[in-house]
Design an enzyme around this catalytic site. Structure first.
Site, PDB file in Angstrom:
ATOM      1  N   THR A  10     -25.630  -7.507  45.241  1.00 49.44           N
ATOM      2  CA  THR A  10     -25.193  -6.714  45.107  1.00 49.44           C
ATOM      3  C   THR A  10     -24.361  -5.450  44.392  1.00 49.44           C
ATOM      4  O   THR A  10     -24.131  -4.081  44.194  1.00 49.44           O
ATOM      5  CB  THR A  10     -24.520  -6.585  46.199  1.00 49.44           C
ATOM      6  OG1 THR A  10     -23.205  -7.109  46.292  1.00 49.44           O
ATOM      7  CG2 THR A  10     -25.148  -7.211  47.440  1.00 49.44           C
ATOM      8  N   VAL A  13     -25.056  -5.498  37.951  1.00 47.89           N
ATOM      9  CA  VAL A  13     -25.919  -5.929  37.576  1.00 47.89           C
ATOM     10  C   VAL A  13     -27.009  -6.198  38.289  1.00 47.89           C
ATOM     11  O   VAL A  13     -28.022  -6.087  37.757  1.00 47.89           O
ATOM     12  CB  VAL A  13     -25.231  -7.363  36.081  1.00 47.89           C
ATOM     13  CG1 VAL A  13     -26.483  -7.203  35.376  1.00 47.89           C
ATOM     14  CG2 VAL A  13     -24.735  -6.080  35.233  1.00 47.89           C
ATOM     15  N   SER A  39     -22.217  -9.998  52.755  1.00 47.44           N
ATOM     16  CA  SER A  39     -23.451  -8.852  52.581  1.00 47.44           C
ATOM     17  C   SER A  39     -25.147  -9.277  53.157  1.00 47.44           C
ATOM     18  O   SER A  39     -25.649  -9.061  52.803  1.00 47.44           O
ATOM     19  CB  SER A  39     -23.974  -9.381  50.799  1.00 47.44           C
ATOM     20  OG  SER A  39     -22.978  -8.135  50.178  1.00 47.44           O
ATOM     21  N   ARG A 102     -22.153 -19.006  26.797  1.00 50.15           N
ATOM     22  CA  ARG A 102     -22.373 -18.832  26.395  1.00 50.15           C
ATOM     23  C   ARG A 102     -21.580 -19.596  24.860  1.00 50.15           C
ATOM     24  O   ARG A 102     -22.827 -19.499  23.709  1.00 50.15           O
ATOM     25  CB  ARG A 102     -22.102 -17.052  25.684  1.00 50.15           C
ATOM     26  CG  ARG A 102     -22.711 -16.690  26.773  1.00 50.15           C
ATOM     27  CD  ARG A 102     -21.906 -15.453  26.595  1.00 50.15           C
ATOM     28  NE  ARG A 102     -22.082 -13.878  27.731  1.00 50.15           N
ATOM     29  CZ  ARG A 102     -21.351 -13.219  28.408  1.00 50.15           C
ATOM     30  NH1 ARG A 102     -20.119 -13.337  27.757  1.00 50.15           N
ATOM     31  NH2 ARG A 102     -22.583 -12.274  29.036  1.00 50.15           N
ATOM     32  N   CYS A 133     -22.523  -7.747  27.184  1.00 53.38           N
ATOM     33  CA  CYS A 133     -23.356  -6.776  26.443  1.00 53.38           C
ATOM     34  C   CYS A 133     -22.845  -6.006  25.445  1.00 53.38           C
ATOM     35  O   CYS A 133     -23.813  -5.470  24.988  1.00 53.38           O
ATOM     36  CB  CYS A 133     -22.899  -5.338  27.720  1.00 53.38           C
ATOM     37  SG  CYS A 133     -20.893  -5.533  28.078  1.00 53.38           S
ATOM     38  N   GLN A 160     -16.039   1.102  25.562  1.00 48.71           N
ATOM     39  CA  GLN A 160     -16.949   0.927  26.441  1.00 48.71           C
ATOM     40  C   GLN A 160     -16.698   1.490  28.030  1.00 48.71           C
ATOM     41  O   GLN A 160     -15.686   1.331  28.398  1.00 48.71           O
ATOM     42  CB  GLN A 160     -16.599  -0.503  26.828  1.00 48.71           C
ATOM     43  CG  GLN A 160     -17.096  -2.102  25.354  1.00 48.71           C
ATOM     44  CD  GLN A 160     -16.950  -2.808  25.373  1.00 48.71           C
ATOM     45  OE1 GLN A 160     -16.311  -3.780  24.539  1.00 48.71           O
ATOM     46  NE2 GLN A 160     -16.564  -3.465  26.734  1.00 48.71           N
ATOM     47  N   LYS A 220     -15.326 -12.212  21.896  1.00 45.34           N
ATOM     48  CA  LYS A 220     -16.806 -12.330  22.244  1.00 45.34           C
ATOM     49  C   LYS A 220     -17.331 -11.998  21.465  1.00 45.34           C
ATOM     50  O   LYS A 220     -18.247 -12.305  20.511  1.00 45.34           O
ATOM     51  CB  LYS A 220     -16.943 -11.738  23.716  1.00 45.34           C
ATOM     52  CG  LYS A 220     -16.877 -12.352  25.100  1.00 45.34           C
ATOM     53  CD  LYS A 220     -17.215 -11.569  26.332  1.00 45.34           C
ATOM     54  CE  LYS A 220     -16.223 -12.303  27.262  1.00 45.34           C
ATOM     55  NZ  LYS A 220     -16.727 -10.935  28.665  1.00 45.34           N
ATOM     56  N   HIS A 249     -22.129   2.034  26.528  1.00 46.76           N
ATOM     57  CA  HIS A 249     -21.284   1.613  25.267  1.00 46.76           C
ATOM     58  C   HIS A 249     -20.774   2.451  24.229  1.00 46.76           C
ATOM     59  O   HIS A 249     -22.996   2.686  23.694  1.00 46.76           O
ATOM     60  CB  HIS A 249     -21.209   0.186  25.406  1.00 46.76           C
ATOM     61  CG  HIS A 249     -20.835  -1.082  25.937  1.00 46.76           C
ATOM     62  ND1 HIS A 249     -19.719   0.036  27.474  1.00 46.76           N
ATOM     63  CD2 HIS A 249     -20.819  -1.807  26.527  1.00 46.76           C
ATOM     64  CE1 HIS A 249     -20.351  -1.361  28.709  1.00 46.76           C
ATOM     65  NE2 HIS A 249     -19.772  -1.926  27.917  1.00 46.76           N
TER      66      HIS A 249
HETATM   67  C1  2RA Z   1     -16.880  -4.069  30.471  1.00 52.54           C
HETATM   68  N1  2RA Z   1     -18.318  -6.366  28.955  1.00 52.54           N
HETATM   69  O1  2RA Z   1     -17.379  -4.506  29.403  1.00 52.54           O
HETATM   70  C2  2RA Z   1     -17.419  -6.602  30.093  1.00 52.54           C
HETATM   71  C3  2RA Z   1     -18.227  -6.838  30.882  1.00 52.54           C
HETATM   72  N2  2RA Z   1     -19.318  -6.101  31.495  1.00 52.54           N
HETATM   73  O2  2RA Z   1     -16.227  -4.809  30.590  1.00 52.54           O
END
Ligand code: 2RA
Length: 349
Positions: A10, A13, A39, A102, A133, A160, A220, A249
């Site tokens: 839900t 992503v 849900s 990761r 991402c 972002q 990251k 982004h």
């Molecule tokens: C953000 N990369 O954009 C992180 C997690 N999706 O918030």
């Protein structure tokens, strides 16, 4: 034909995973949507207008690994850390969208267009990590530059979108923007999904800062490209900023290369890369924008690179502007392309 569980079905992503599966990205026998107890009873197939063969939504506690081929997790690191390995050890191919695994040496961190070989050796673990991402679009743009002239340094500033904060992030941006348009004095208060009010604002902090001043998101962007590109000594400097944009982004990327390049050679290398769309200086506009990238499904599946240029005083320094859909390229599509690769490489079936 695969039986695929979508964990976090839900969420922002998870919904895109369902939509991509509905579009036939991999052959599906049945999709099992997995969500929270609140849900239960939701008919996501009907809610989202899907024609997929869908089981009833279940909670993770009630998800039976028997007969399941794949589980795509997009429910946060805590749930992945607690549940993903249980399914993987039961023989399910788990593709995890969270940061939980990761950097684990035994877990492949995969962008199929960049390091497909990471899925070559069977029987590897049944657990594959999907990068962050903002990492995925970055490494898909860096790979052709590395092949052209060798990467030495990378400096990246990210811009972002609110959808990186999920459904709640999107809602907060919409409501906050409406409030300010109705009353300019309504400036919002600290807190909420992004820690600060986002509408008509910029928040240069995504995730907590560590003792070096790097945020979780910037860490990251430093560590994940090294693992994916196989460049453990690559120098990466990152600043991650949340911007009042709903989707996609954007990243300003500056690289220093081992060999000299020209704008033409960089444009040609990018244009020749499958899954990338290069915008040359002769094009108008010579750059992608979040609104245009998000407008069409065929564009949502690509990494868009523009403002391509070599520094006038340094022919080993190049700069790019990179835009991609963080929900598709940066999460759901990359995860399902890993499943596609698993099918091709015999990780599945
Ligand atoms: C953000 N990369 O954009 C992180 C997690 N999706 O918030």
């Amino acid at each position: 034909m695969l039986r695929i569980a979508v964990v976090g079905a839900t969420g922002a992503v998870g919904r895109e995973c369902l939509a991509l599966l509905d579009g036939g990205i991999v052959p599906v026998e049945q999709v099992v949507p997995v969500g929270s107890a609140r849900s239960l009873g939701r008919d996501l197939g009907n809610e989202l207008g899907l024609s997929l063969p869908m089981a009833e939504l279940v909670t993770l506690d009630d998800l039976d690994p028997a007969g399941l081929d794949v589980a795509v997790f997009s429910a946060g690191a805590e749930i992945s850390a607690r549940e993903a390995e249980r399914l993987a050890s039961a023989g399910v191919l788990v593709v995890d969208n969270s940061s939980a695994f990761r950097m684990r040496p035994d877990v492949p961190l995969v962008v199929p267009q960049v390091n497909p070989g990471a899925l070559d050796d069977r029987p590897g673990p049944n657990l594959v990590a999907n990068p962050n991402c903002s990492t995925i679009q970055l490494v898909r743009a860096l790979k052709p530059l590395h092949e052209l002239a060798g990467l030495e340094d990378v400096v990246v500033a990210t811009y972002q979108a609110a959808s990186g904060g999920g459904v709640r992030g999107l809602r907060e941006l919409a409501e906050g923007s409406r409030a300010i348009l109705d009353d300019p004095r309504a400036q919002g208060t600290p807190g909420g999904r992004f820690g600060q009010p986002l509408s008509f604002n910029l928040v240069p902090e995504i995730g907590l800062q560590d003792d070096t001043g790097l945020t979780h998101e910037e860490r990251k962007l430093v560590r994940e490209p090294r693992k994916i590109l196989g460049l453990p000594d690559l120098r990466v400097s990152a600043t991650a900023v949340r911007v009042p944009v709903f989707d996609c982004h954007s990243e300003a990327v500056h690289v220093r290369l081992r060999e000299p390049v020209t704008t033409e050679s960089v444009e040609a290398a990018l244009a020749a890369t499958p899954g990338l769309r290069a915008y040359g200086r002769s094009q108008s506009p010579s750059y992608p924008m979040p609104r245009t990238v998000f407008a069409r499904p065929e564009d949502r599946a690509l990494v868009h690179v523009g403002r391509i240029r070599v520094e006038p005083e340094d022919d080993r320094a190049a700069a790019l502007w990179v835009v991609a859909d963080n929900l598709w390229v940066g999460a759901a599509l990359n995860a399902l392309q890993i499943v596609e690769l698993g099918l091709k490489n015999g990780w599945l079936g």
